[in-house]
Design a protein around this motif. Sequence first.
Motif, mmCIF file in Angstrom:
data_model
loop_
_atom_site.group_PDB
_atom_site.id
_atom_site.type_symbol
_atom_site.label_atom_id
_atom_site.label_comp_id
_atom_site.label_asym_id
_atom_site.label_seq_id
_atom_site.Cartn_x
_atom_site.Cartn_y
_atom_site.Cartn_z
ATOM 1 N N LYS A 65 19.591 77.496 -45.400
ATOM 2 C CA LYS A 65 19.230 76.596 -46.494
ATOM 3 C C LYS A 65 20.060 76.891 -47.742
ATOM 4 O O LYS A 65 20.547 75.988 -48.408
ATOM 5 N N HIS A 66 20.230 78.174 -48.024
ATOM 6 C CA HIS A 66 20.940 78.556 -49.234
ATOM 7 C C HIS A 66 22.408 78.136 -49.159
ATOM 8 O O HIS A 66 22.967 77.611 -50.127
ATOM 9 N N ALA A 67 23.014 78.360 -48.004
ATOM 10 C CA ALA A 67 24.438 78.025 -47.845
ATOM 11 C C ALA A 67 24.669 76.516 -47.898
ATOM 12 O O ALA A 67 25.783 76.060 -48.156
ATOM 13 N N THR A 75 31.889 69.780 -47.808
ATOM 14 C CA THR A 75 31.726 68.505 -47.102
ATOM 15 C C THR A 75 30.872 68.687 -45.861
ATOM 16 O O THR A 75 29.982 67.894 -45.560
ATOM 17 N N LEU A 76 31.152 69.767 -45.133
ATOM 18 C CA LEU A 76 30.396 70.081 -43.919
ATOM 19 C C LEU A 76 29.648 71.391 -44.111
ATOM 20 O O LEU A 76 30.262 72.458 -44.131
ATOM 21 N N PRO A 77 28.330 71.345 -44.297
ATOM 22 C CA PRO A 77 27.568 72.587 -44.455
ATOM 23 C C PRO A 77 27.622 73.415 -43.171
ATOM 24 O O PRO A 77 27.782 72.860 -42.075
ATOM 25 N N PRO A 78 27.509 74.737 -43.270
ATOM 26 C CA PRO A 78 27.572 75.595 -42.079
ATOM 27 C C PRO A 78 26.424 75.300 -41.120
ATOM 28 O O PRO A 78 25.318 74.967 -41.536
ATOM 29 N N LYS A 79 26.722 75.436 -39.839
ATOM 30 C CA LYS A 79 25.712 75.123 -38.822
ATOM 31 C C LYS A 79 25.229 76.353 -38.058
ATOM 32 O O LYS A 79 24.242 76.285 -37.331
ATOM 33 N N THR A 80 25.928 77.471 -38.180
ATOM 34 C CA THR A 80 25.543 78.688 -37.468
ATOM 35 C C THR A 80 25.524 79.861 -38.440
ATOM 36 O O THR A 80 26.113 79.796 -39.533
ATOM 37 N N LEU A 81 24.855 80.937 -38.040
ATOM 38 C CA LEU A 81 24.840 82.139 -38.882
ATOM 39 C C LEU A 81 26.243 82.710 -39.047
ATOM 40 O O LEU A 81 26.578 83.250 -40.103
ATOM 41 N N SER A 86 30.452 83.888 -42.911
ATOM 42 C CA SER A 86 31.855 83.693 -43.296
ATOM 43 C C SER A 86 31.956 83.036 -44.665
ATOM 44 O O SER A 86 32.797 83.408 -45.492
ATOM 45 N N MET A 87 31.093 82.058 -44.918
ATOM 46 C CA MET A 87 31.146 81.319 -46.169
ATOM 47 C C MET A 87 30.647 82.153 -47.347
ATOM 48 O O MET A 87 31.266 82.177 -48.414
ATOM 49 N N LEU A 88 29.514 82.842 -47.154
ATOM 50 C CA LEU A 88 28.894 83.570 -48.260
ATOM 51 C C LEU A 88 29.551 84.926 -48.514
ATOM 52 O O LEU A 88 29.645 85.360 -49.662
#
Length: 285
Positions: A65-67, A75-81, A86-88
């Motif tokens: 939710k936070h990511a 544009t594309l929110p992350p779909k996996t942990l 990787s993003m955070l």
Amino acid sequence: MQSEASDYSIYRRVVSQLMQGEEQLPSLPTITLDIRRALGDPNISRNTLVRLISRDPALSALLMKHASSALYRHTLPPKTLHEVISMLGMAEVDRITMVHSIKSLFTLYSPGHKRLFVEAWERLVIKASISAMLARLLGHVTAEHALLASLLSEVGTLAVLSAFRSERVTPSNELYSKLCQEYSKSLGIIVLKKWSVHNEYIEIIRNAGNWQCSPGHSLQLLDLVNLALYHAIKEHTPTAELPSLQELAAYQKLMPPQDFIGENGELSLVISHRADIQAIAQTLR
């Protein structure tokens, strides 16, 4: 009046006893300690970390939710942990893990206990969300860092409730507020030392609400926490006696157009990003 004074005396004694017995204060959950230990290992693999975080479904959901929240413009929110981590990055995952733990620590023991917690948590969530949004807009500090510091700055407010877990009667809103004013800072420092968190957060507790304290020449973590606290108080208690925003040492570090003030005496930045602040808050409720 006499009865209220007598009640307050009883509640003060209960809180004082809590402060003298560290073992009664909440400890971080084992899963939190395991995750933080893993995050501190420079050789930890992403797969190992994903498996560890997956043991706590609520934390996994919060990270997702936070990511995907208003703090990030993807544009594309992350779909996996894997994608979330990787993003955070490791440091931000660590901070969000702590945020998750703070809420889960304060078990609710009675309807009165729950009522006080829910009201206090909502106020803390708004303050933390304003901190995070200001950090994203103003720079200098990451949003997650500001969010965690803001929550930790009032962990003593929640810890006061721990004093009443074995009591049949919980204090009224007014008496709870008085207890927090008297004990929350010292109790929060005791809790954070028990948790072995960075001393930076302990200093934030000491100086939160001191409107003239603002170290350094550029915006610091404390500045963001105090700006957020100021706005959260105005929102929660419009009649509160506060200095004008221009008098805050943190405000005086802002440059145009960041320092623009709206008609209600709040930063225009905060007013114009209300929807984003609420979206961040929703991830913490």
